[in-house]
Design a protein around this motif. Structure first.
Motif, PDB file in Angstrom:
ATOM      1  N   LEU A 214       0.826  -1.130   0.108  1.00 16.53           N
ATOM      2  CA  LEU A 214      -0.079   0.181   0.081  1.00 16.53           C
ATOM      3  C   LEU A 214       0.846   1.385  -0.012  1.00 16.53           C
ATOM      4  CD1 LEU A 214      -2.855  -0.945   2.427  1.00 16.53           C
ATOM      5  CD2 LEU A 214      -2.925  -0.560  -0.008  1.00 16.53           C
ATOM      6  N   GLN A 215       2.016   1.213   0.732  1.00 17.80           N
ATOM      7  CA  GLN A 215       2.972   2.347   0.565  1.00 17.80           C
ATOM      8  C   GLN A 215       3.358   2.789  -0.599  1.00 17.80           C
ATOM      9  OE1 GLN A 215       5.816   1.564   3.660  1.00 17.80           O
ATOM     10  NE2 GLN A 215       4.466   1.487   5.475  1.00 17.80           N
ATOM     11  N   PHE A 216       3.768   1.515  -1.219  1.00 17.26           N
ATOM     12  CA  PHE A 216       4.414   1.919  -2.433  1.00 17.26           C
ATOM     13  C   PHE A 216       3.237   2.465  -3.573  1.00 17.26           C
ATOM     14  CE2 PHE A 216       4.952   0.018  -6.906  1.00 17.26           C
ATOM     15  CZ  PHE A 216       6.213   0.373  -7.297  1.00 17.26           C
ATOM     16  N   SER A 217       2.241   1.971  -3.575  1.00 19.16           N
ATOM     17  CA  SER A 217       1.033   2.454  -4.191  1.00 19.16           C
ATOM     18  C   SER A 217       0.831   3.698  -4.013  1.00 19.16           C
ATOM     19  CB  SER A 217      -0.256   1.601  -4.132  1.00 19.16           C
ATOM     20  OG  SER A 217      -0.655   1.749  -3.065  1.00 19.16           O
ATOM     21  N   TYR A 218       0.908   4.202  -2.942  1.00 20.42           N
ATOM     22  CA  TYR A 218       0.519   5.704  -2.553  1.00 20.42           C
ATOM     23  C   TYR A 218       1.647   6.369  -3.068  1.00 20.42           C
ATOM     24  CZ  TYR A 218      -3.124   4.093   0.642  1.00 20.42           C
ATOM     25  OH  TYR A 218      -4.166   3.283   1.057  1.00 20.42           O
ATOM     26  N   ILE A 219       2.958   6.004  -2.720  1.00 15.94           N
ATOM     27  CA  ILE A 219       3.927   7.148  -3.337  1.00 15.94           C
ATOM     28  C   ILE A 219       3.964   7.076  -5.033  1.00 15.94           C
ATOM     29  CG2 ILE A 219       5.873   5.225  -3.464  1.00 15.94           C
ATOM     30  CD1 ILE A 219       6.187   8.889  -2.098  1.00 15.94           C
ATOM     31  N   ALA A 220       3.693   5.829  -5.617  1.00 12.99           N
ATOM     32  CA  ALA A 220       3.539   5.815  -7.133  1.00 12.99           C
ATOM     33  C   ALA A 220       2.616   6.646  -7.580  1.00 12.99           C
ATOM     34  CB  ALA A 220       3.221   4.265  -7.598  1.00 12.99           C
ATOM     35  N   MET A 221       1.391   6.587  -6.707  1.00 16.75           N
ATOM     36  CA  MET A 221       0.345   7.731  -7.078  1.00 16.75           C
ATOM     37  C   MET A 221       0.864   9.173  -7.113  1.00 16.75           C
ATOM     38  SD  MET A 221      -3.385   8.312  -5.334  1.00 16.75           S
ATOM     39  CE  MET A 221      -3.947   6.636  -5.116  1.00 16.75           C
ATOM     40  N   LEU A 222       1.463   9.467  -6.104  1.00 16.12           N
ATOM     41  CA  LEU A 222       2.063  10.876  -5.889  1.00 16.12           C
ATOM     42  C   LEU A 222       2.835  11.145  -7.003  1.00 16.12           C
ATOM     43  CD1 LEU A 222       2.144  13.483  -4.215  1.00 16.12           C
ATOM     44  CD2 LEU A 222       3.908  12.277  -2.828  1.00 16.12           C
ATOM     45  N   LEU A 223       4.170  10.159  -7.260  1.00 16.74           N
ATOM     46  CA  LEU A 223       4.894  10.702  -8.219  1.00 16.74           C
ATOM     47  C   LEU A 223       4.044  10.677  -9.851  1.00 16.74           C
ATOM     48  CD1 LEU A 223       7.653   8.044  -7.152  1.00 16.74           C
ATOM     49  CD2 LEU A 223       8.032  10.893  -7.022  1.00 16.74           C
ATOM     50  N   GLY A 224       3.167   9.930  -9.843  1.00 19.19           N
ATOM     51  CA  GLY A 224       2.386  10.073 -11.353  1.00 19.19           C
ATOM     52  C   GLY A 224       1.735  11.400 -11.286  1.00 19.19           C
ATOM     53  N   LYS A 225       1.353  12.021 -10.225  1.00 20.78           N
ATOM     54  CA  LYS A 225       0.664  13.190 -10.225  1.00 20.78           C
ATOM     55  C   LYS A 225       1.550  14.465 -10.578  1.00 20.78           C
ATOM     56  CE  LYS A 225      -3.292  12.180  -7.230  1.00 20.78           C
ATOM     57  NZ  LYS A 225      -4.342  12.554  -8.055  1.00 20.78           N
TER      58      LYS A 225
END
Length: 316
Positions: free
Chosen positions: A150-161
């Motif tokens: 979940l941590q990985f998915s959240y930071i990937a979401m932020l970087l994507g934005k």
């Protein structure tokens, strides 16, 4: 910050508040330090000076900085400075590097050390990043493989934005004023024929001076920079559109699809067709997850104040 980033956690996040003591009449300053991980810093409010690798940057709300492993930095002369800090290991880039490289801001964030701050974001994106920070902070309190995912998915979401330079709320910042017009021109006209002489004229410089200064600033010639930018755009189109390979080539400024394919293979490591086949499904799934997250943003934002905030109060 090491409290959250240590202990083997793959991703960590916290909010830090730097307060200047009322009785302190001198210059307030934090300790000079560095990390063995990446740190993404978003300025929420306040002011101050950020020293990175001996260079001074005046802080302002909305600025986004990226500190690479080993970068020394500290804060000075701050007033009620509130920051969002996101820490992640090199493994994040190894795992999702291919997807991140397809975004227009990848070079600015991870390949050009001279650009600081990387971008500036509006209050809406600051609020969204705060929600992501809350979720990463919650997962930091738990210890399981599921929480790491979940941590990985959240930071990937932020970087994507943040790496999507065309997204609403993102303002691209340029390193040097006298090269800004050339960079802006290439970004806006990458689908057309561009020559160095035109770029030099835009910057009011001679051909030779412009070429030398550009290479010193970006560690690449103007045409190399343009080639990389066109390939980034091509990667996006391959992932996000149904255009044929030839149509993608023409849309990105290549007059010969065969030349485009050769350059793509040379720089990316595979053919455009293989890149599309290997990555498009993953992108669509990722975008589907992001759309679901984004649609629930208002609901999350309405009760985010009820969640325990991972805030570290730093008083110097």
């Amino acid at each position: 910050m090491s409290t959250y980033a240590g202990k083997g956690y793959f991703v960590a996040a916290m909010k830090s508040i730097h307060i200047r003591p009322v009785q302190d009449e001198g210059k307030n300053v934090t300790k000079i330090h560095s990390h063995d991980y990446y740190e993404l810093v978003i300025v929420v409010r306040g002011e101050g000076i950020h020293w990175i690798q001996g260079k001074r940057y005046d802080l302002a709300p909305g600025q986004v900085y990226l500190l690479r492993p080993g970068d020394t930095h500290y804060y000075e002369d701050f007033q009620h400075l509130t920051l969002q800090n996101f820490m992640f290991s090199r493994g994040v880039l190894r795992t999702c590097g291919k997807l991140l490289r397809a975004l227009s801001g990848y070079e600015t964030f991870f390949q050009n050390d001279e650009i600081q701050p990387k971008i500036k974001i509006n209050s809406s994106l600051i609020a969204e990043s705060d929600v992501i920070l809350q979720y990463i902070g919650q997962e930091n309190q738990r210890k399981s493989y599921q929480n790491s995912l979940l941590q990985f998915s959240y930071i990937a979401m932020l970087l994507g934005k943040l790496l999507d330079e065309e997204a609403t709320g993102v303002t691209v910042l340029f390193p040097k004023d006298n090269l800004q017009n050339a960079i802006a021109y290439m970004r806006q006209n990458y689908s057309k024929r561009i020559c160095v002489k035109v770029l030099a004229d835009i910057c009011n410089m001679s051909y030779s001076s412009f070429h030398v200064k550009f290479r010193q600033e970006f560690a690449a010639s103007p045409m190399q920079w343009l080639m990389n930018f066109r390939l980034q755009k091509a990667m996006q189109m391959l992932m996000r559109s149904e255009k044929s390979i030839a149509e993608v080539a023409y849309a990105c400024g290549f007059v010969d699809p065969l030349y485009f394919s050769r350059q793509f293979r040379k720089n990316i490591g595979c053919s455009p067709r293989k890149y599309r086949l290997d990555g498009q499904g993953n992108i669509e799934r990722l975008q589907g997850e992001r759309t679901q997250k984004d649609s629930s943003y208002l609901k999350l934002h309405s009760y985010r104040d009820k969640m325990k905030s991972p805030v570290e109060l730093i008083d110097f």
